[in-house]
Design an enzyme around this catalytic site. Structure first.
Site, mmCIF file in Angstrom:
data_model
loop_
_atom_site.group_PDB
_atom_site.id
_atom_site.type_symbol
_atom_site.label_atom_id
_atom_site.label_comp_id
_atom_site.label_asym_id
_atom_site.label_seq_id
_atom_site.Cartn_x
_atom_site.Cartn_y
_atom_site.Cartn_z
ATOM 1 N N GLY A 140 25.517 27.510 33.369
ATOM 2 C CA GLY A 140 25.442 26.719 34.594
ATOM 3 C C GLY A 140 24.118 26.863 35.314
ATOM 4 C CG ASP A 190 33.817 39.642 41.247
ATOM 5 O OD1 ASP A 190 33.912 38.517 41.782
ATOM 6 O OD2 ASP A 190 34.548 40.591 41.542
ATOM 7 C CG HIS A 250 42.247 27.258 41.247
ATOM 8 N ND1 HIS A 250 43.178 27.687 40.331
ATOM 9 C CD2 HIS A 250 41.055 27.774 40.837
ATOM 10 C CE1 HIS A 250 42.578 28.428 39.405
ATOM 11 N NE2 HIS A 250 41.302 28.489 39.697
ATOM 12 N N PRO A 284 26.130 37.009 32.582
ATOM 13 C CG PRO A 284 27.442 35.516 31.331
ATOM 14 C CD PRO A 284 27.162 36.982 31.526
ATOM 15 C CG ASP A 300 36.266 29.150 39.759
ATOM 16 O OD1 ASP A 300 36.384 30.319 40.164
ATOM 17 O OD2 ASP A 300 37.170 28.546 39.148
HETATM 18 N N1 SAM Z 1 38.603 32.574 39.956
HETATM 19 C C1 SAM Z 1 37.950 33.549 39.193
HETATM 20 C C2 SAM Z 1 37.648 34.826 39.886
HETATM 21 O O1 SAM Z 1 36.989 34.818 40.930
HETATM 22 O O2 SAM Z 1 38.084 35.853 39.408
HETATM 23 C C3 SAM Z 1 36.847 32.976 38.397
HETATM 24 C C4 SAM Z 1 37.495 32.160 37.334
HETATM 25 S S1 SAM Z 1 36.568 31.339 36.137
HETATM 26 C C5 SAM Z 1 37.533 31.778 34.735
HETATM 27 C C6 SAM Z 1 35.016 32.192 35.974
HETATM 28 C C7 SAM Z 1 34.196 31.614 34.827
HETATM 29 O O3 SAM Z 1 32.796 31.700 35.095
HETATM 30 C C8 SAM Z 1 34.419 32.328 33.491
HETATM 31 O O4 SAM Z 1 35.146 31.501 32.627
HETATM 32 C C9 SAM Z 1 32.980 32.596 32.982
HETATM 33 O O5 SAM Z 1 32.849 32.370 31.590
HETATM 34 C C10 SAM Z 1 32.185 31.604 33.812
HETATM 35 N N2 SAM Z 1 30.753 31.897 33.914
HETATM 36 C C11 SAM Z 1 30.159 33.105 34.119
HETATM 37 N N3 SAM Z 1 28.832 32.956 34.133
HETATM 38 C C12 SAM Z 1 28.564 31.633 33.941
HETATM 39 C C13 SAM Z 1 27.375 30.853 33.855
HETATM 40 N N4 SAM Z 1 26.144 31.415 33.964
HETATM 41 N N5 SAM Z 1 27.486 29.515 33.646
HETATM 42 C C14 SAM Z 1 28.699 28.927 33.540
HETATM 43 N N6 SAM Z 1 29.860 29.617 33.599
HETATM 44 C C15 SAM Z 1 29.799 30.947 33.802
#
Ligand code: SAM
Length: 281
Positions: free
Chosen positions: A138, A158, A62, A162, A155
């Protein structure tokens, strides 16, 4: 018999952790969300099989995803975060004197599970009056918003489901549109060991829209392979040109544990065996 969590990395390897306690275990519309307790790393947020963040090393990822790009911009007032449901990145971003931070996370269950079982990671970030949390996709948000931002941070999980469009050229083009004329973008770009194609793809796609593209690295013990990459796209400012004194003065009162002026430049200048991640710089 102890239960073990297996977080697959690249072909033929995985990180394996003993689970001492399952604190949360539910399926959302998007993913399998778990919070588990492990002996060495403490509480972990796990989405599907992948460890997202942990008590013990969340600060590394972070701090590096927040402060290096925020310091690259001389005076960021507005921040956009895509993904980042655990709130750890938001918490770091809000250490800067921002006027507003919009965070767009697709899955409310990730936010709620973290707030309930690992509240130390977001701290008070979600209650900060500068925060505007939106629970939506997003990719779609960036396509249609009229707001403008100084810095955008991606953030995401992988690329699967989505999050796949969050690594594409269209998305970086849309982010270019919502960023100010001197805006800075950074995204997690995967493992330098087993996702070399992903890093190359992110750099290529960002490079279609941003004149400056820099990939940097950090060591995150609970991400498969430990070495992790981030890629920054910038319209005007180059992170390699930011002076040490300037960096130190911007972050010295934050009490950080990983990001420093030395780490800023070391991360952008990886050792020779990793230079392929910055090829073209
Ligand atoms: N630091 C982490 C990693 O690299 O392993 C990522 C952490 S954060 C929890 C990732 C977030 O991206 C998840 O909560 C997931 O729901 C969100 N996410 C995935 N696709 C997304 C999208 N299209 N729009 C917004 N959020 C999304």
């Amino acid at each position: 018999m102890a239960e073990w969590l297996r977080d697959p990395g690249g072909e033929g390897f995985a990180h394996v952790y003993r689970i001492d306690e399952v604190l949360f275990d539910e399926r959302s519309a998007y993913q399998h969300v778990r919070v588990v307790r492990t002996p060495l790393f403490g509480r972990m947020l796990v989405l599907d099989e992948a460890v997202q963040t942990t008590d013990s090393d969340e600060f590394i990822y972070h701090e590096m995803l927040a402060h290096l790009p925020l310091v690259t911009h001389p005076n960021p007032r507005s921040l956009l975060i895509i993904g980042g449901g655990d709130g750890g990145l938001l918490e770091e971003g809000l250490k800067h004197p921002l006027e507003r931070a919009v965070m767009v996370e697709i899955d409310r269950m990730v936010v709620d599970a973290t707030l309930r079982f690992i509240p130390e990671i977001p701290g008070d970030a979600f209650a900060d009056p500068r925060t505007d949390l939106r629970v939506e996709d997003g990719f779609a948000y960036v396509r249609q918003t009229d707001l403008r931002f100084d810095v955008a941070l991606v953030d995401s999980t992988d690329p699967h489901g989505p999050s796949v469009p969050l690594f594409g050229a269209q998305f970086y083009g849309d982010l270019h549109r919502v960023l100010a004329d001197d805006g800075v973008l950074a995204a997690q770009s995967g493992s330098p060991l087993y996702q070399r194609d992903l890093i190359a793809q992110v750099r290529r796609n960002m490079g279609q829209h941003f004149p400056i593209v820099r990939t940097y690295v950090a060591t995150v013990p609970t991400y498969p392979g430990v070495l992790w990459s981030f890629t920054l796209g910038s319209k005007r400012y180059d992170p390699v040109e930011i002076g040490r004194d300037q960096i130190a003065s911007r972050v010295e009162r934050f009490g950080l544990r990983y990001y420093t002026a030395d780490q800023h430049h070391a991360a952008l200048n990886p050792p020779p065996f990793l230079r392929y991640v910055t090829a073209g710089d």
